[in-house]
Design an enzyme around this catalytic site. Structure first.
Site, PDB file in Angstrom:
ATOM      1  N   HIS A 213       0.819  -1.218   0.000  1.00 37.75           N
ATOM      2  CA  HIS A 213       0.000   0.000   0.000  1.00 37.75           C
ATOM      3  C   HIS A 213       0.852   1.268   0.000  1.00 37.75           C
ATOM      4  O   HIS A 213       0.343   2.350  -0.297  1.00 37.75           O
ATOM      5  CB  HIS A 213      -0.970  -0.021   1.179  1.00 37.75           C
ATOM      6  CG  HIS A 213      -2.165  -0.895   0.943  1.00 37.75           C
ATOM      7  ND1 HIS A 213      -3.211  -0.515   0.131  1.00 37.75           N
ATOM      8  CD2 HIS A 213      -2.472  -2.141   1.393  1.00 37.75           C
ATOM      9  CE1 HIS A 213      -4.114  -1.473   0.089  1.00 37.75           C
ATOM     10  NE2 HIS A 213      -3.689  -2.474   0.845  1.00 37.75           N
ATOM     11  N   HIS A 239      -4.320  -9.597  -3.765  1.00 39.27           N
ATOM     12  CA  HIS A 239      -5.222 -10.060  -2.706  1.00 39.27           C
ATOM     13  C   HIS A 239      -5.811 -11.440  -3.036  1.00 39.27           C
ATOM     14  O   HIS A 239      -6.043 -12.246  -2.122  1.00 39.27           O
ATOM     15  CB  HIS A 239      -6.321  -9.035  -2.466  1.00 39.27           C
ATOM     16  CG  HIS A 239      -5.844  -7.794  -1.769  1.00 39.27           C
ATOM     17  ND1 HIS A 239      -5.392  -6.689  -2.448  1.00 39.27           N
ATOM     18  CD2 HIS A 239      -5.725  -7.486  -0.452  1.00 39.27           C
ATOM     19  CE1 HIS A 239      -5.018  -5.756  -1.581  1.00 39.27           C
ATOM     20  NE2 HIS A 239      -5.210  -6.220  -0.365  1.00 39.27           N
ATOM     21  N   GLU A 351     -11.704  -1.060  -4.965  1.00 42.81           N
ATOM     22  CA  GLU A 351     -10.828  -0.744  -3.821  1.00 42.81           C
ATOM     23  C   GLU A 351     -11.360   0.401  -2.970  1.00 42.81           C
ATOM     24  O   GLU A 351     -11.429   0.202  -1.733  1.00 42.81           O
ATOM     25  CB  GLU A 351      -9.407  -0.453  -4.292  1.00 42.81           C
ATOM     26  CG  GLU A 351      -8.487  -0.276  -3.092  1.00 42.81           C
ATOM     27  CD  GLU A 351      -7.057   0.031  -3.507  1.00 42.81           C
ATOM     28  OE1 GLU A 351      -6.204   0.004  -2.610  1.00 42.81           O
ATOM     29  OE2 GLU A 351      -6.799   0.313  -4.673  1.00 42.81           O
ATOM     30  N   HIS A 370     -13.450  -2.349   5.384  1.00 39.60           N
ATOM     31  CA  HIS A 370     -12.443  -2.358   6.449  1.00 39.60           C
ATOM     32  C   HIS A 370     -12.893  -1.474   7.610  1.00 39.60           C
ATOM     33  O   HIS A 370     -12.744  -1.841   8.788  1.00 39.60           O
ATOM     34  CB  HIS A 370     -11.105  -1.846   5.907  1.00 39.60           C
ATOM     35  CG  HIS A 370     -10.235  -2.912   5.327  1.00 39.60           C
ATOM     36  ND1 HIS A 370      -9.261  -3.549   6.048  1.00 39.60           N
ATOM     37  CD2 HIS A 370     -10.209  -3.463   4.083  1.00 39.60           C
ATOM     38  CE1 HIS A 370      -8.653  -4.440   5.277  1.00 39.60           C
ATOM     39  NE2 HIS A 370      -9.208  -4.410   4.074  1.00 39.60           N
ATOM     40  N   HIS A 406     -11.975 -10.334   2.224  1.00 42.43           N
ATOM     41  CA  HIS A 406     -11.314 -10.341   0.918  1.00 42.43           C
ATOM     42  C   HIS A 406     -11.730 -11.534   0.065  1.00 42.43           C
ATOM     43  O   HIS A 406     -11.626 -11.467  -1.170  1.00 42.43           O
ATOM     44  CB  HIS A 406      -9.799 -10.253   1.078  1.00 42.43           C
ATOM     45  CG  HIS A 406      -9.327  -8.842   1.176  1.00 42.43           C
ATOM     46  ND1 HIS A 406      -9.133  -8.049   0.063  1.00 42.43           N
ATOM     47  CD2 HIS A 406      -9.071  -8.054   2.243  1.00 42.43           C
ATOM     48  CE1 HIS A 406      -8.746  -6.842   0.439  1.00 42.43           C
ATOM     49  NE2 HIS A 406      -8.706  -6.811   1.758  1.00 42.43           N
TER      50      HIS A 406
END
Length: 683
Positions: A213, A239, A351, A370, A406
């Site tokens: 990231h 991922h 995303e 998240h 995920h």
């Protein structure tokens, strides 16, 4: 002119004042009076005189006019920073812009020194890291591993206290003993999910996620920092590979594959108690209890308001776009989700990064997932609690829900992939090239690989603030395997030299019910092990390759390294890549059956025209791409397993073309630990 390597010292001891000594040799920044915060204005010079007398090096900081930092200072010094929060990304983006626009290293050093004691320490670390990675004059610097500057993200509070004690009581660093990390500190064996502690809590695995990231930030002031080649597809593939690897570990531990968290109204069955303290926030990471339900999150302090209905609406719109075969941009124009670019567009939407064509319509699905989970214990800030581990890129992979979330995200991508036409034989074949056999050899055994436990040390001294200087080692137990080599026999029956792209994958042979896997299931569990180019003159050839040369991993020393010997690692500047010690799954004591697959495709069709020799990074390109370059493969990431198999190829054996081969490999786990013997003497 300032030495750009001094910028790396600003990562050391992140909560101490900038004028304190930094680095292993006690370097001191000579800070202008106007740069010192009000709190330390009266004592700065006195402290510096005391510190400077024992230091080996002084760094002069040039006094310049400081840009407006007020935007980046909105987040308190002791608050939690999260790249998943849009308001936090805006603050970081503002600071990245300031850092990247400084004309010289001298000016960058000056503004970084000024900002360091005024903005949130983690935000500062993130912004400076992104800036250094993307500035032409600093991108060759070796960034310190995040674990060595913020050890609290990677060890439990008990171990952190012991490290402080060791540092304070044992004055001479050479006599300090390593502080050993427990392997059973987050849960007992009553928690079935705890069987996977070695994967979820692995230092290298969590560092990989954080560093990925950094290399691929969600938002930045300069679009080029975000808009890297096939960035959205890389988000999907990296991922997806994590989930494939996680499922292989679950099978290794007699567990079913991870179930996607696809119903936001259902409770989260698994709780998670991290047992970690945040040094910046000076409080513990909050736990999540079993069967916690998600709620709408309304936290005005974070400029955050997102609900379950928002998530459902975004999900429905994304699925609708997938089924229609196009998305709509902000001008209501159609962007086709074709075979080549569709997955990349979807990656940026799901995303969602700055590259999403329509954030109003498709939202911020992955990031807000998240956040909803991270704040599930205190969604309205009623109890003034900070986010759980899912709110931080460096800690999220510790939580079992990360993989369920995920897995659901990956299902969205797979919905698009299933709508694409399967690869036909002519798309998979390489005329005149035949793979005759493949085998792996390790420790004199053929097609048998062995894993075991190993102890390794990490020096975390530069993340321990307000304690005596010197090395403080943390000792971790992690999965390891014996090195192995591939031997691939290939025949080129043409009269010309051919160039091949060798693609190696590994997948379990049987499912969690001990039944043979259909290829439609197995392809989703194909773990990429390596990808490399070979030259094949006419005739038969034997290709050998060592496991340590993998295009997926970074060297073992990049995770477990000595802070004072960074010069040995100057060839591994990116730091982005899967840890070498986690290359293969754990397996079982009695052995677990896997299928090793190799394909040699036509490199003339697959190659990307560019020079990669001086890219300045280790070539762990499969999950991370290449710095300042195009992704080094024209084929879709995960090829040839990224689409459903053609008719008649229900099992892997029927899928194979002459330029492919598969063999059964047994992975056996030996429940033993290779211990470190070097123990310093107490004297």
């Amino acid at each position: 002119m300032a030495d750009k390597k001094n910028l790396l010292l600003l990562f050391d001891h992140p909560t101490e004042p900038v004028f304190m000594d930094k680095g292993g040799n006690g370097t001191v920044f000579d800070v202008p009076d106007s740069y010192v915060t009000d709190r330390y204005n009266q004592m700065c010079k006195k402290v510096q005189r005391r510190v400077s007398s024992a230091s080996e090096k002084n760094v002069q900081v040039k006094e310049i006019a400081i840009p407006d930092l007020s935007c980046s200072m909105r987040l308190g010094r002791s608050e939690q920073f999260s790249i998943f929060l849009k308001s936090h990304r805006k603050m970081a983006s503002h600071l990245i812009e300031i850092f990247t626009k400084m004309q010289t290293v001298d000016e960058l050093q000056s503004v970084a020194v000024y900002a360091r004691d005024r903005v949130n320490p983690v935000l500062f670390n993130y912004a400076l890291s992104v800036a250094l990675l993307h500035r032409p004059d600093t991108k060759d610097l070796e960034l310190p591993a995040f674990a060595q500057t913020f050890p609290d993200r990677f060890i439990d509070s008990k171990m952190l206290r012991s490290m402080r004690e060791e540092s304070f009581v044992v004055e001479r660093s050479a006599a300090r003993l390593p502080v050993v990390s427990s392997v059973k500190y987050t849960a007992s064996d009553l928690d079935v999910e705890h069987r996977l502690w070695y994967f979820r809590e692995d230092l290298g695995v969590n560092l990989h996620h954080w560093h990925w990231h950094l290399v691929y930030p969600i938002e930045a002031p300069d679009r080029s920092i975000v808009d890297k080649d096939r960035r959205g597809e890389l988000f999907y593939y990296m991922h997806q590979q994590i989930i494939a690897r996680y499922n292989a570990e679950r099978l290794s531990n007699h567990m079913a594959r991870v179930q996607p968290f696809n119903n936001l109204d259902e409770p989260i069955a698994e709780g998670y108690f991290p047992k970690m303290d945040s040094l910046v926030a000076s409080r513990a990471y909050p736990p999540r209890f079993d069967n916690t339900r998600l709620s709408d999150v309304d936290r005005p302090n974070n400029q955050l308001r997102v609900g379950i209905d928002d998530m459902k609406r975004w999900r429905e719109r994304i699925y609708e776009a997938i089924h229609q075969g196009y998305v709509l941009d902000t001008n209501n124009e159609k962007i086709v989700l074709d075979d080549a670019k569709g997955i990349d567009i979807l990656g940026n939407i799901i995303e969602a990064s700055d590259l999403t064509p329509n954030s109003t319509l498709y939202g911020d699905f992955h990031n807000m997932g998240h956040i909803l989970i991270a704040y599930s214990h205190d969604p309205t800030n009623k109890h003034l609690e900070y986010a759980g581990v899912m709110g931080d890129a460096s800690t999220a992979m510790r939580d079992p829900i990360f993989y369920k979330w995920h897995a659901f995200i990956d299902n969205m991508f797979q919905e698009h992939k299933r709508l694409l036409s399967p690869y036909e034989k002519q798309e998979l074949s390489f005329p005149d090239v035949r793979v005759e056999s493949i085998q792996v050899e390790s420790q004199g055994q053929v097609n048998r690989l062995t894993t075991f436990w190993q102890e390794s040390d990490v020096d975390m001294s530069r993340g321990l603030d307000f304690v005596p200087r010197g090395h403080v080692l943390a000792r971790f137990t992690h999965l390891q395997h014996h090195e192995f080599s591939y031997t691939i026999k290939v025949e080129n029956s043409s009269e010309a030299t051919r160039y091949g792209y060798v693609r190696i994958f590994l997948a379990p042979k049987l499912d969690d019910r001990n039944a043979p896997m259909l290829l439609e299931q197995q392809r989703l569990m194909m773990v990429e092990l390596d990808k490399f180019v070979v030259t094949m003159p006419p005739g038969s050839h034997t290709i050998t390759r060592n496991s340590t040369e993998s295009s997926v991993t970074i060297p073992f020393e990049r995770t477990f390294r000595n802070l004072d010997k960074l010069e040995e690692l100057q060839n591994f500047l990116c730091g982005c890549g899967w840890p070498q010690h986690m290359l293969i799954p754990k397996g079982r004591p009695e052995g677990l059956r896997f299928e090793l697959f190799v394909m040699v495709s036509n490199y003339e069709e697959d190659k990307v025209d560019q020079t990669v020799a001086d890219c300045g990074c280790s070539i762990a390109a499969s999950y991370c791409g290449l710095r300042d370059r195009l992704y080094p493969d024209r084929k879709s990431m995960g090829f040839p397993f990224d689409r459903k198999p053609r008719r008649g190829s229900e099992i892997l054996e029927n899928f194979l073309t002459p330029n492919m081969c598969a063999v059964e490999v047994i992975i056996t786990h030996e429940d033993r630990t290779e211990k470190l013997r070097e123990v310093p003497a107490r004297s």
